[in-house]
Motif scaffolding. Structure first.
Motif, PDB file in Angstrom:
ATOM      1  N   GLN A   1       0.822  -1.216   0.000  1.00 39.67           N
ATOM      2  CA  GLN A   1       0.000   0.000   0.000  1.00 39.67           C
ATOM      3  C   GLN A   1       0.857   1.267   0.000  1.00 39.67           C
ATOM      4  OE1 GLN A   1      -3.102  -0.532   3.135  1.00 39.67           O
ATOM      5  NE2 GLN A   1      -2.745  -2.711   2.783  1.00 39.67           N
ATOM      6  N   GLU A   2       1.997   1.219   0.692  1.00 36.06           N
ATOM      7  CA  GLU A   2       2.900   2.372   0.687  1.00 36.06           C
ATOM      8  C   GLU A   2       3.388   2.673  -0.731  1.00 36.06           C
ATOM      9  OE1 GLU A   2       3.946   4.632   2.765  1.00 36.06           O
ATOM     10  OE2 GLU A   2       2.896   3.914   4.546  1.00 36.06           O
ATOM     11  N   ILE A   3       3.702   1.633  -1.479  1.00 33.51           N
ATOM     12  CA  ILE A   3       4.129   1.819  -2.869  1.00 33.51           C
ATOM     13  C   ILE A   3       2.962   2.340  -3.703  1.00 33.51           C
ATOM     14  CG2 ILE A   3       4.937   0.614  -4.943  1.00 33.51           C
ATOM     15  CD1 ILE A   3       6.391  -1.350  -3.013  1.00 33.51           C
ATOM     16  N   ARG A   4       1.789   1.792  -3.471  1.00 32.58           N
ATOM     17  CA  ARG A   4       0.597   2.195  -4.229  1.00 32.58           C
ATOM     18  C   ARG A   4       0.278   3.670  -4.013  1.00 32.58           C
ATOM     19  NH1 ARG A   4      -3.492  -1.383  -2.211  1.00 32.58           N
ATOM     20  NH2 ARG A   4      -2.733  -2.834  -3.801  1.00 32.58           N
ATOM     21  N   PHE A   5       0.442   4.152  -2.808  1.00 32.40           N
ATOM     22  CA  PHE A   5       0.032   5.526  -2.484  1.00 32.40           C
ATOM     23  C   PHE A   5       1.212   6.477  -2.306  1.00 32.40           C
ATOM     24  CE2 PHE A   5      -3.363   2.821  -0.442  1.00 32.40           C
ATOM     25  CZ  PHE A   5      -4.323   3.056  -1.412  1.00 32.40           C
TER      26      PHE A   5
ATOM     27  N   ASN B   1      -1.009  12.193   2.555  1.00 32.54           N
ATOM     28  CA  ASN B   1      -1.791  11.753   3.723  1.00 32.54           C
ATOM     29  C   ASN B   1      -2.616  10.498   3.473  1.00 32.54           C
ATOM     30  OD1 ASN B   1      -0.859  13.963   5.252  1.00 32.54           O
ATOM     31  ND2 ASN B   1      -2.465  15.281   4.423  1.00 32.54           N
ATOM     32  N   VAL B   2      -2.223   9.693   2.505  1.00 30.48           N
ATOM     33  CA  VAL B   2      -2.871   8.393   2.283  1.00 30.48           C
ATOM     34  C   VAL B   2      -1.788   7.327   2.380  1.00 30.48           C
ATOM     35  CG1 VAL B   2      -4.192   6.936   0.707  1.00 30.48           C
ATOM     36  CG2 VAL B   2      -4.652   9.387   0.804  1.00 30.48           C
ATOM     37  N   HIS B   3      -1.936   6.426   3.356  1.00 29.15           N
ATOM     38  CA  HIS B   3      -0.906   5.413   3.578  1.00 29.15           C
ATOM     39  C   HIS B   3      -1.478   4.000   3.608  1.00 29.15           C
ATOM     40  CE1 HIS B   3       1.795   8.708   4.552  1.00 29.15           C
ATOM     41  NE2 HIS B   3       0.873   9.172   5.365  1.00 29.15           N
TER      42      HIS B   3
ATOM     43  N   ARG C   1     -12.342   3.975  -7.102  1.00 27.99           N
ATOM     44  CA  ARG C   1     -12.768   3.629  -8.473  1.00 27.99           C
ATOM     45  C   ARG C   1     -11.569   3.296  -9.366  1.00 27.99           C
ATOM     46  NH1 ARG C   1     -16.437   3.930  -5.608  1.00 27.99           N
ATOM     47  NH2 ARG C   1     -18.472   4.901  -5.892  1.00 27.99           N
ATOM     48  N   GLU C   2     -10.442   3.982  -9.131  1.00 27.63           N
ATOM     49  CA  GLU C   2      -9.255   3.749  -9.953  1.00 27.63           C
ATOM     50  C   GLU C   2      -8.578   2.418  -9.619  1.00 27.63           C
ATOM     51  OE1 GLU C   2      -6.546   6.964  -9.516  1.00 27.63           O
ATOM     52  OE2 GLU C   2      -7.967   8.504 -10.200  1.00 27.63           O
ATOM     53  N   ILE C   3      -8.486   2.115  -8.334  1.00 28.00           N
ATOM     54  CA  ILE C   3      -7.667   0.991  -7.891  1.00 28.00           C
ATOM     55  C   ILE C   3      -8.471  -0.294  -7.732  1.00 28.00           C
ATOM     56  CG2 ILE C   3      -6.330   0.134  -5.918  1.00 28.00           C
ATOM     57  CD1 ILE C   3      -5.301   2.982  -5.539  1.00 28.00           C
TER      58      ILE C   3
ATOM     59  N   VAL D   1     -11.960  -3.155   1.666  1.00 28.44           N
ATOM     60  CA  VAL D   1     -11.617  -4.366   2.408  1.00 28.44           C
ATOM     61  C   VAL D   1     -11.175  -5.472   1.451  1.00 28.44           C
ATOM     62  CG1 VAL D   1     -12.521  -6.180   3.912  1.00 28.44           C
ATOM     63  CG2 VAL D   1     -13.111  -3.801   4.366  1.00 28.44           C
ATOM     64  N   ALA D   2     -11.869  -5.607   0.317  1.00 27.92           N
ATOM     65  CA  ALA D   2     -11.488  -6.612  -0.677  1.00 27.92           C
ATOM     66  C   ALA D   2     -10.084  -6.345  -1.210  1.00 27.92           C
ATOM     67  CB  ALA D   2     -12.502  -6.627  -1.814  1.00 27.92           C
ATOM     68  N   ARG D   3      -9.755  -5.060  -1.404  1.00 33.61           N
ATOM     69  CA  ARG D   3      -8.418  -4.698  -1.871  1.00 33.61           C
ATOM     70  C   ARG D   3      -7.363  -5.100  -0.824  1.00 33.61           C
ATOM     71  NH1 ARG D   3      -5.801  -4.818  -6.109  1.00 33.61           N
ATOM     72  NH2 ARG D   3      -4.533  -6.068  -4.697  1.00 33.61           N
ATOM     73  N   THR D   4      -7.682  -4.931   0.452  1.00 36.02           N
ATOM     74  CA  THR D   4      -6.754  -5.318   1.518  1.00 36.02           C
ATOM     75  C   THR D   4      -6.563  -6.829   1.555  1.00 36.02           C
ATOM     76  OG1 THR D   4      -7.349  -3.391   2.861  1.00 36.02           O
ATOM     77  CG2 THR D   4      -6.367  -5.249   4.008  1.00 36.02           C
ATOM     78  N   ILE D   5      -7.665  -7.570   1.401  1.00 43.45           N
ATOM     79  CA  ILE D   5      -7.562  -9.032   1.390  1.00 43.45           C
ATOM     80  C   ILE D   5      -6.693  -9.486   0.214  1.00 43.45           C
ATOM     81  CG2 ILE D   5      -8.872 -11.180   1.170  1.00 43.45           C
ATOM     82  CD1 ILE D   5     -11.238  -9.672   2.491  1.00 43.45           C
TER      83      ILE D   5
END
Length: 512
Positions: A423-427, A432-434, A445-447, A478-482
């Motif tokens: 997620q750090e690489i993604r954001f 302020n988004v980590h 919608r993008e990710i 949540v699905a993205r985190t899983i």
């Protein structure tokens, strides 16, 4: 004679330098101007007694003390030591050569002792920013301030030590703290571990997902099922604080006066669990002299609300804006302060007043209307902001007594850290988004793109559970985190299905 002594005031979590000007001339009166509060006006009695205890005299002349800038209200007793040193310097009892180099803070006792203050860390940071040579403050706050490098920090026990230092009669011992060593030595000191929890694998999985994406959780189940036990162990699987987060968290606790004399840095994520009788001001912060509330003290950590429906409705509703904005703004007629409030919310609740609704063995004695009334204490808009709704069932005897190896927090934490690194690489280009939980709707919608089959699955779930558009976004997050926990670039059907499973306790379903 006119002299200037420098002190500091804290507004929000930032400090402002205060110049204390002391002028002594012919006359007999004593004036303090510059918007002082009652505690400062009373300082004359503490200062006089402290000076007498140190065998110095209070001048019997006209003393005018101005606290600049004069348009900012000054509050508290932390200016006592600076005022006393200013009076001694203006009356020629001590040298003035060193006054311009140091910030001076501390509350005086009648015997000349120096008492602890609040906000030493932000004050020290401001002192370094304004290129002061050092800071003189109570010994109880010295380690806290010494975290700031390139600044001489001197902790004192009484006013006589400061007088001797100013007169170059006796030196002070500089307090030194190796910030990185202090940070690294205590970074994994957690009192609780998931290896203590027998059974409840589904709940552990939910908390792992929550930790990996920074999601909010509500645990619902009967008394004794382990909700509080599980919640207390959540910080042990969160990624370690970074040094920046540690400093930011320490600043907030410093301003609130929550640090002890042995504390230098907060190295583990905070866990705050206010009682359900807490007021809305105590939760979000504020008061006549604004102070951080529980949500700010939980910044970069966990806020645990046990027995969620027992909290007052007004208290719960004030959580809605901080959960979205991750900060809270306290506005007063002449003052506005911002407190950070980026926390994970974990709440627990019984499913009904007696606690046994849907219990596999015990019968619920509550009427359906009473169950609905109890659950309606938690509003739909607040539930929408909670990503994971998890049903906690009692642990059976076999699971409690089974002699099996239980996964430790460290193992779970490694998976969480791996997901957070993705997620750090993604954001990395987002301010302020980590974590996934902090994504805005546009970023979702993008990710979080899903297949046509996934859309059908999600559509059916929304219609069946009566979910809102915000809940739709939450499920995708949540699905993205899983998927991140599985190191998957795409959100598969099984990821969506598990995310939907953890929304199954929405209001319509709870009440049957």
């Amino acid at each position: 004679m006119l002299v200037k002594v420098f002190s500091s005031a804290v507004y929000g979590i930032e400090a402002t330098t205060i110049t204390i000007e002391v002028n002594i001339s012919a006359g007999t009166q004593y004036f303090i101007v510059g918007l002082p509060d009652s505690a400062i006006k009373e300082s004359t009695f503490r200062v006089e007694s402290a000076l007498q205890s140190a065998n110095y005299r209070m001048p019997r002349q006209k003393i005018v003390i101005n606290m600049a800038p004069a348009d900012i209200k000054k509050e508290g007793s932390a200016y006592d030591l600076a005022i006393a040193i200013g009076v001694l310097a203006a009356s020629g009892q001590i040298k003035t050569d060193r006054l311009a180099d140091f910030l001076i803070l501390g509350e005086l006792s009648l015997d000349g002792g120096v008492q602890a203050i609040k906000g030493a860390l932000p004050i020290a940071l401001q002192a370094r920013k304004e290129q002061f040579k050092g800071i003189i403050l109570p010994k109880a706050n010295a380690r806290e301030a010494a975290v700031v490098n390139d600044l001489e920090v001197y902790g004192v026990d009484n006013i006589l030590e400061v007088v001797q230092f100013m007169n170059e009669e006796k030196g002070l011992t500089q307090t030194m703290v190796d910030t990185r060593e202090e940070f690294l030595s205590n970074i994994n000191n957690y009192a609780f571990d998931f290896s203590d929890v027998h059974g409840q694998e589904n709940i552990k999985r939910a908390l792992e997902i929550a930790a990996a994406g920074g999601h909010n959780v509500v645990l619902i189940g009967p008394p004794g099922a382990g909700k509080t036990m599980l919640a207390k162990r959540l910080p042990s699987i969160l990624p370690p604080l970074s040094l920046y987060e540690s400093l930011e968290t320490t600043k907030i606790h410093s301003v609130a006066g929550k640090l002890t004399a042995k504390d230098a840095l907060m190295t583990v994520r905070p866990f705050r669990a206010p009682h359900h009788t807490v007021s809305d001001v105590a939760l979000v912060g504020g008061g006549g002299n604004p102070q951080p509330g529980e949500i700010s003290l939980a910044h970069n950590g966990v806020l645990f609300l046990d027995e969620l429906p027992e909290f007052k409705r007004a208290v719960l509703e004030v959580l809605r804006q901080p959960l979205e904005e991750r900060q809270i703004t306290i506005s007063r007629a002449k003052l506005t302060v911002d407190y950070p409030a980026s926390f994970m919310l974990i709440a627990s609740m019984n499913p009904c007043p007696c606690g046994y609704y849907n219990h596999p063995e015990k019968d619920c004695v509550c009427a359906p209307a009473l169950v609905q009334k109890y659950l309606s204490k938690v509003s739909g808009p607040l539930l929408d902001r909670i990503d994971l709704h998890v049903e906690v069932t009692p642990v059976d005897f076999g699971a409690l007594t089974a002699k099996t190896d239980i996964e430790k927090s460290n193992c779970i934490r490694e998976r969480v850290i791996s997901a957070r690194n993705i997620q750090e690489i993604r954001f990395k280009n987002e301010e302020n988004v980590h974590s996934n939980a902090q994504m805005g709707s546009k970023k979702v919608r993008e990710i979080c793109t899903i297949t046509d089959g996934g859309k059908t699955l999600l559509k059916n779930a929304m219609e069946r559970l009566g979910l809102s558009a915000r809940a739709y976004d939450r499920i995708l997050k949540v699905a993205r985190t899983i998927a991140d926990l599985d190191s998957s670039d795409t959100i598969a059907m099984e990821h969506l299905a598990e995310a939907i499973h953890f929304r199954s306790l929405d209001r319509e379903h709870w009440a049957g």
